[in-house]
Motif scaffolding. Structure first.
Motif, PDB file in Angstrom:
ATOM      1  N   PRO A  31      81.714  97.521 -25.800  1.00  0.00           N
ATOM      2  CA  PRO A  31      82.383  96.214 -25.631  1.00  0.00           C
ATOM      3  C   PRO A  31      81.386  95.076 -25.428  1.00  0.00           C
ATOM      4  N   LEU A  32      80.290  95.350 -24.716  1.00  0.00           N
ATOM      5  CA  LEU A  32      79.298  94.306 -24.508  1.00  0.00           C
ATOM      6  C   LEU A  32      78.641  93.919 -25.818  1.00  0.00           C
ATOM      7  N   VAL A  33      78.285  94.898 -26.633  1.00  0.00           N
ATOM      8  CA  VAL A  33      77.665  94.611 -27.931  1.00  0.00           C
ATOM      9  C   VAL A  33      78.625  93.810 -28.801  1.00  0.00           C
ATOM     10  N   GLN A  34      79.893  94.182 -28.793  1.00  0.00           N
ATOM     11  CA  GLN A  34      80.875  93.440 -29.584  1.00  0.00           C
ATOM     12  C   GLN A  34      80.978  91.988 -29.109  1.00  0.00           C
ATOM     13  N   GLN A  35      80.945  91.805 -27.796  1.00  0.00           N
ATOM     14  CA  GLN A  35      81.007  90.448 -27.268  1.00  0.00           C
ATOM     15  C   GLN A  35      79.774  89.643 -27.651  1.00  0.00           C
ATOM     16  N   LEU A  36      78.603  90.267 -27.595  1.00  0.00           N
ATOM     17  CA  LEU A  36      77.367  89.583 -27.971  1.00  0.00           C
ATOM     18  C   LEU A  36      77.376  89.214 -29.447  1.00  0.00           C
ATOM     19  N   VAL A  37      77.948  90.067 -30.270  1.00  0.00           N
ATOM     20  CA  VAL A  37      78.043  89.767 -31.702  1.00  0.00           C
ATOM     21  C   VAL A  37      78.948  88.559 -31.918  1.00  0.00           C
ATOM     22  N   ARG A  38      80.062  88.508 -31.191  1.00  0.00           N
ATOM     23  CA  ARG A  38      80.975  87.366 -31.330  1.00  0.00           C
ATOM     24  C   ARG A  38      80.311  86.055 -30.901  1.00  0.00           C
ATOM     25  N   GLU A  39      79.336  86.126 -30.033  1.00  0.00           N
ATOM     26  CA  GLU A  39      78.653  84.917 -29.560  1.00  0.00           C
ATOM     27  C   GLU A  39      77.468  84.542 -30.436  1.00  0.00           C
ATOM     28  N   SER A  40      77.164  85.335 -31.450  1.00  0.00           N
ATOM     29  CA  SER A  40      75.975  85.092 -32.261  1.00  0.00           C
ATOM     30  C   SER A  40      76.213  83.994 -33.288  1.00  0.00           C
ATOM     31  N   PRO A  41      75.167  83.290 -33.706  1.00  0.00           N
ATOM     32  CA  PRO A  41      75.314  82.258 -34.756  1.00  0.00           C
ATOM     33  C   PRO A  41      75.783  82.852 -36.080  1.00  0.00           C
ATOM     34  N   GLN A  42      75.375  84.090 -36.368  1.00  0.00           N
ATOM     35  CA  GLN A  42      75.780  84.714 -37.626  1.00  0.00           C
ATOM     36  C   GLN A  42      77.290  84.917 -37.696  1.00  0.00           C
ATOM     37  N   TYR A  43      77.872  85.289 -36.558  1.00  0.00           N
ATOM     38  CA  TYR A  43      79.324  85.469 -36.514  1.00  0.00           C
ATOM     39  C   TYR A  43      80.032  84.124 -36.690  1.00  0.00           C
ATOM     40  N   ALA A  44      79.538  83.108 -35.982  1.00  0.00           N
ATOM     41  CA  ALA A  44      80.145  81.786 -36.086  1.00  0.00           C
ATOM     42  C   ALA A  44      80.050  81.254 -37.510  1.00  0.00           C
ATOM     43  N   LYS A  45      78.932  81.499 -38.169  1.00  0.00           N
ATOM     44  CA  LYS A  45      78.753  81.023 -39.546  1.00  0.00           C
ATOM     45  C   LYS A  45      79.707  81.736 -40.494  1.00  0.00           C
ATOM     46  N   ALA A  46      79.885  83.053 -40.281  1.00  0.00           N
ATOM     47  CA  ALA A  46      80.779  83.815 -41.151  1.00  0.00           C
ATOM     48  C   ALA A  46      82.222  83.349 -40.997  1.00  0.00           C
ATOM     49  N   VAL A  47      82.651  83.122 -39.760  1.00  0.00           N
ATOM     50  CA  VAL A  47      84.023  82.662 -39.521  1.00  0.00           C
ATOM     51  C   VAL A  47      84.218  81.254 -40.081  1.00  0.00           C
ATOM     52  N   ALA A  48      83.213  80.402 -39.896  1.00  0.00           N
ATOM     53  CA  ALA A  48      83.312  79.045 -40.434  1.00  0.00           C
ATOM     54  C   ALA A  48      83.365  79.058 -41.956  1.00  0.00           C
ATOM     55  N   GLY A  49      82.778  80.095 -42.563  1.00  0.00           N
ATOM     56  CA  GLY A  49      82.806  80.197 -44.015  1.00  0.00           C
ATOM     57  C   GLY A  49      84.093  80.740 -44.581  1.00  0.00           C
ATOM     58  N   GLY A  50      85.047  81.082 -43.710  1.00  0.00           N
ATOM     59  CA  GLY A  50      86.347  81.535 -44.184  1.00  0.00           C
ATOM     60  C   GLY A  50      86.667  82.983 -43.924  1.00  0.00           C
ATOM     61  N   ALA A  51      85.719  83.745 -43.375  1.00  0.00           N
ATOM     62  CA  ALA A  51      85.965  85.154 -43.106  1.00  0.00           C
ATOM     63  C   ALA A  51      86.892  85.315 -41.904  1.00  0.00           C
ATOM     64  N   ALA A  52      87.726  86.323 -41.920  1.00  0.00           N
ATOM     65  CA  ALA A  52      88.584  86.624 -40.781  1.00  0.00           C
ATOM     66  C   ALA A  52      87.721  87.104 -39.620  1.00  0.00           C
ATOM     67  N   PRO A  53      88.083  86.771 -38.386  1.00  0.00           N
ATOM     68  CA  PRO A  53      87.252  87.154 -37.234  1.00  0.00           C
ATOM     69  C   PRO A  53      86.953  88.647 -37.184  1.00  0.00           C
ATOM     70  N   GLU A  54      87.964  89.487 -37.353  1.00  0.00           N
ATOM     71  CA  GLU A  54      87.732  90.928 -37.273  1.00  0.00           C
ATOM     72  C   GLU A  54      86.875  91.420 -38.436  1.00  0.00           C
ATOM     73  N   GLU A  55      87.081  90.806 -39.600  1.00  0.00           N
ATOM     74  CA  GLU A  55      86.264  91.181 -40.764  1.00  0.00           C
ATOM     75  C   GLU A  55      84.798  90.823 -40.535  1.00  0.00           C
ATOM     76  N   ALA A  56      84.551  89.612 -40.001  1.00  0.00           N
ATOM     77  CA  ALA A  56      83.180  89.196 -39.717  1.00  0.00           C
ATOM     78  C   ALA A  56      82.553  90.086 -38.663  1.00  0.00           C
ATOM     79  N   LEU A  57      83.330  90.432 -37.633  1.00  0.00           N
ATOM     80  CA  LEU A  57      82.815  91.309 -36.579  1.00  0.00           C
ATOM     81  C   LEU A  57      82.457  92.671 -37.132  1.00  0.00           C
TER      82      LEU A  57
END
Length: 827
Positions: A357-383
């Protein structure tokens, strides 16, 4: 006749003819009319160019960057701590630059460089024709490019006619004043190449790990090819584009006779070989301190009409160059040791996995995750995609589990800062963990509780029962601090032993009797003046975040007998000729704690290193000098602290991670006695061996000279003899009278051969709140200058000569403040 009169006369002759043409418009279509129209346009253009001349930069010295002298930060013993440079550049003469670089530059960018006077009219006309046809081309000469690079604010980069005219005028000025070789040398030493590399020398080191005089044809063509677009043709991120551009440069060299056809055919087949190594600016001995001082020094320079980057200022500091070097090495050494522990604790297969769970949370806080979601990817798909990326998880683990540390030392006699190490490696982590980072101090905060108690008249030999403690917080909530797995002994314990063995049960009872507000007030007076302290019971165990600089300064107050001395770094500033521009005096000392209370506290803290949690100072490091200190460990081993005092030196260290959710996952290595103490012990041992401090120096207990203190002390002792030494509050445990035995029982004290471990307190019957992430904050926060001593509002100071008004009971009025801090409680 003046020029103005001449122009007026010509206009007087021209105007009647233009008037006649205006009366007969059909004449504009004639050859004569078109000729006059063209002449008018040329005159208008000429006037426009003349009008732009005052708005172009004045050309004084295009090689100013070569002569700029950055300010130097010097230690007290004359060693260079840091330099303040505009950019990362090293100027090299034209004669030392490899010939293929010059051939590639001239063949590609301006093959008629030696034939024109700043403007290549044929190339400009060709560029205009191609641009009009849809194929946008640049027609700037090397001199025009230099003008644009040197004066970006005056000329600009917008694709407009005005900008091109201003650029051409500036190029003509440069050609008028400087030779072709001077122009080439300046151009090659000022052009940017990405990654903070300016000039051909730094570019050669960055991309090929060699100096500019050793570049071969392929390497020269690669670097010159980047000039068309450094980001687009970046050989690190875009190697295919860079190779194609390199071959284009080679083709131009062949076309201009700088490369034989056979050699060209051989070279274009060669792959692109890059030896990339980012060239960090030379940091010096104290880079974190230099960055902390930069803003204040810029302000000083602006007020006094100097430039920090070019006027050769010399800033003298209090830093001891020898001690700074020793401290840097100690931090790096211990950092490597702890990193091995962290790497094992956070091994990918054991803990660091996609299911964590901690790793998943850290991934959600990463710039790469934010960039993927901003690009149109679904949150779970990006994760899911990032969790499946092994390379990304590896990089995330390396970044998050990198052990960090901070170290600071000062002279308690005058507040002079002697060493300042903000992290293990400035290049890897420029964040300053001395002044910019605020962390919970754990048990290193306990001396403020004991100091407040001694200020009220309690003595180190007074006793409290080592027993379970319940502190009501209101709303049917109870705080039950414990010493981890070590149960209370049920025996009486002297206050000095409670501090030496870092007993939470004893400290909590003492906090009840003294009161949180009085403790916070004393901590502020002693040096914790920049961080907010919550006046709640858990403050006794270090729940309010503070900086390492504040804590070391406060311990300096203890070492100096209760006198607070504000930390000072800057001593004086001189110009490049050695003339004194300004001298800075240390601030006047302030009485924060009475002499007798400070001496009692200092003596009690000797027990920490003689027999308590800091016994490794004596045993492992063999330090026999008169020293006193305190260890500190926060909940879940998040932070490790240790501060040690000597009459001539106070030094403190912190160890942990930038993210407070990451820990060493070890009850042994996570303790301050094992994570932070080795850094301080190593520095003290070498400082004593190197005679930086005197091993024979001892703390001297003095008598208070005030007749008021003597009189009130006598009265206080008479009252204690008459009524007994009972200073507890009605709602808190009372002090136990001294036992009749010569030595009170110490069943809770560990054996000397095994120094006690610090325990984290436990919160019972109170909702647990997850430990908040402690992330680095920008060092540009509103921190007061560490070298300009600014007076602060004096906090009310407790008196040692008379009891203070009793504290109110700890009821519901403090629960709202306490609730947020309890689960961050520290030992």
């Amino acid at each position: 006749m003046t020029l103005t009169a001449s122009l007026r006369a010509r206009w007087a002759l021209l105007w009647p003819r233009l008037a006649r043409l205006a009366q007969r418009p059909e004449r504009w279509a004639s050859a004569h009319g078109l000729l006059w129209l063209l002449a008018g346009l040329l005159c208008a253009a000429f006037v426009y160019v003349l009008a732009l001349i005052p708005f172009t930069p004045a050309i004084s010295d295009i090689r100013k960057a070569k002569t700029e002298q950055p300010a130097q930060l010097l230690s007290a013993d004359g060693r260079l701590l840091a330099e303040y440079k505009w950019v990362n550049r090293e100027w090299v003469p034209l004669a030392t630059i490899a010939k293929p670089v010059l051939d590639a530059l001239i063949a590609t960018e301006d093959h008629r460089f030696y034939d024109h006077f700043g403007l290549d009219w044929r190339r400009t006309a060709s560029a205009l024709v191609r641009t009009a046809g849809g194929d946008r081309q640049g027609g700037s000469t090397i001199t025009q490019q230099l003008a644009r690079n040197l004066y970006p604010e005056d000329i600009g980069r917008a694709p407009t006619l005005t900008r091109k005219i201003k650029e051409a005028i500036t190029a003509l000025k440069i050609e008028w004043l400087y030779s072709k070789d001077e122009i080439l040398e300046t151009y090659l030493n000022t052009v940017p190449f990405l990654y903070n590399a300016y000039g051909i020398e730094m570019a050669a080191r960055t991309y090929f790990d060699k100096s500019a005089d050793r570049l071969n044809v392929l390497e020269s063509a690669t670097l010159i090819g980047m000039l068309k677009g450094t980001a687009y043709y970046n050989p690190v991120l875009n190697p295919e584009r860079a190779q194609a551009r390199r071959n284009t440069v080679l083709a131009q060299m062949k076309k201009r006779g700088k490369l034989a056809p056979a050699e060209y055919d051989r070279l274009i087949k060669r792959p692109l070989r890059i030896r990339f190594e980012r060239q960090n600016e030379v940091a010096g001995l104290a880079p974190h301190l230099a960055q902390q001082l930069r803003r204040q020094l810029i302000d000083w320079a602006d007020r006094n009409g100097y430039s920090l980057y070019s006027d050769g200022l010399v800033i003298h500091t209090t830093i001891d160059g020898r001690l700074q070097e020793i401290a840097t090495q100690a931090v790096q050494r211990q950092g490597r040791q702890l990193q091995g522990v962290a790497d094992a604790a956070w091994a990918p297969r054991a803990v660091w996995g996609a299911k964590s769970p901690l790793v998943q949370q850290l991934v959600r806080e990463s710039p790469q995750y934010a960039k993927a979601v901003a690009g149109g990817a679904a949150p779970e798909e990006a994760l899911g995609k990032l969790l499946a990326d092994g390379g990304f998880l590896r990089e995330l683990r390396q970044a998050k589990t990198r052990v960090q540390a901070g170290f600071m030392a000062l002279d308690p006699r005058n507040g002079a800062v002697l060493a300042w190490v903000g992290s293990r490696d400035y290049g890897a982590d420029p964040f300053d963990h001395v002044q910019a980072a605020r962390r919970q101090p754990g048990s290193t905060f306990k001396p403020f509780v004991y100091g407040a108690a001694f200020a009220r008249g309690m003595l180190p030999t007074d006793q409290l029962m080592d027993q379970a403690v319940e502190i009501p917080l209101g709303g049917r909530q109870v705080w039950r601090p414990t010493d981890g797995r070590q149960p209370p002994s049920g025996e009486a314990m002297e206050l000095r032993d409670g501090l030496a063995y870092s007993k939470n049960t004893i400290t909590a009872q003492l906090m009840q009797q003294v009161g949180p507000e009085r403790v916070a007030q004393l901590a502020r007076a002693m040096g914790v003046r920049e961080s907010r302290l919550e006046a709640v019971p858990a403050l006794a165990l270090g729940t309010s975040s503070v900086t390492l600089k504040e804590m070391v300064a406060a311990y300096g107050t203890i070492a100096s007998g209760g006198l607070y001395q504000a930390p000072q770094v800057i001593v004086r500033i001189e110009d490049k000729h050695g003339r004194l521009l300004e001298a800075f005096k240390s601030a006047a000392p302030e009485r924060a704690l009475s002499l007798s209370a400070a001496q009692a506290l200092r003596d009690a803290m000797r027990g920490v290193v003689d027999k308590g949690t800091g016994a490794a100072i004596r045993g492992r490091y063999g330090i026999t000098a008169d020293v006193a200190g305190k260890t500190g460990t926060t909940q879940d081993n998040t932070d490790g602290w240790f501060i040690l005092m000597h009459p001539q030196l106070v030094a403190g260290a912190w160890a942990g991670f930038n993210d407070g959710r990451i820990t060493l996952r070890s009850d042994y290595w996570g303790q301050g006695a094992h994570s932070a103490l080795p850094m301080v012990g190593d520095v003290f041992r070498q400082a004593l061996r190197g005679k930086i401090i005197d091993a024979r120096e001892r703390f001297i207990d003095e008598e208070e000279s005030s007749w008021i203190a003597t009189a009130t002390g006598t009265l206080r002792n008479w009252a204690y003899d008459l009524f007994g030494r009972r200073t507890g509050e009605p709602d808190g445990p009372a002090l136990v009278p001294p036992a009749p035995q010569p030595e009170p029982p110490r069943a809770s004290a560990p054996a000397p051969s095994a120094p006690p471990q610090e325990e984290r307190p436990e919160i019972i019957e109170a909702p647990l709140i997850p430990l908040q992430e402690v992330t680095p904050r920008a060092s540009a926060t509103a921190e007061p200058p560490v070298w300009v001593q600014q007076p602060e509002p004096a906090a009310p100071q407790p008196e040692s000569t008379a009891p203070l008004p009793p504290q109110t009971s700890l009821e519901s009025q403090v629960w709202l403040q306490t609730h947020a801090s309890l689960d961050k409680t520290m030992s």
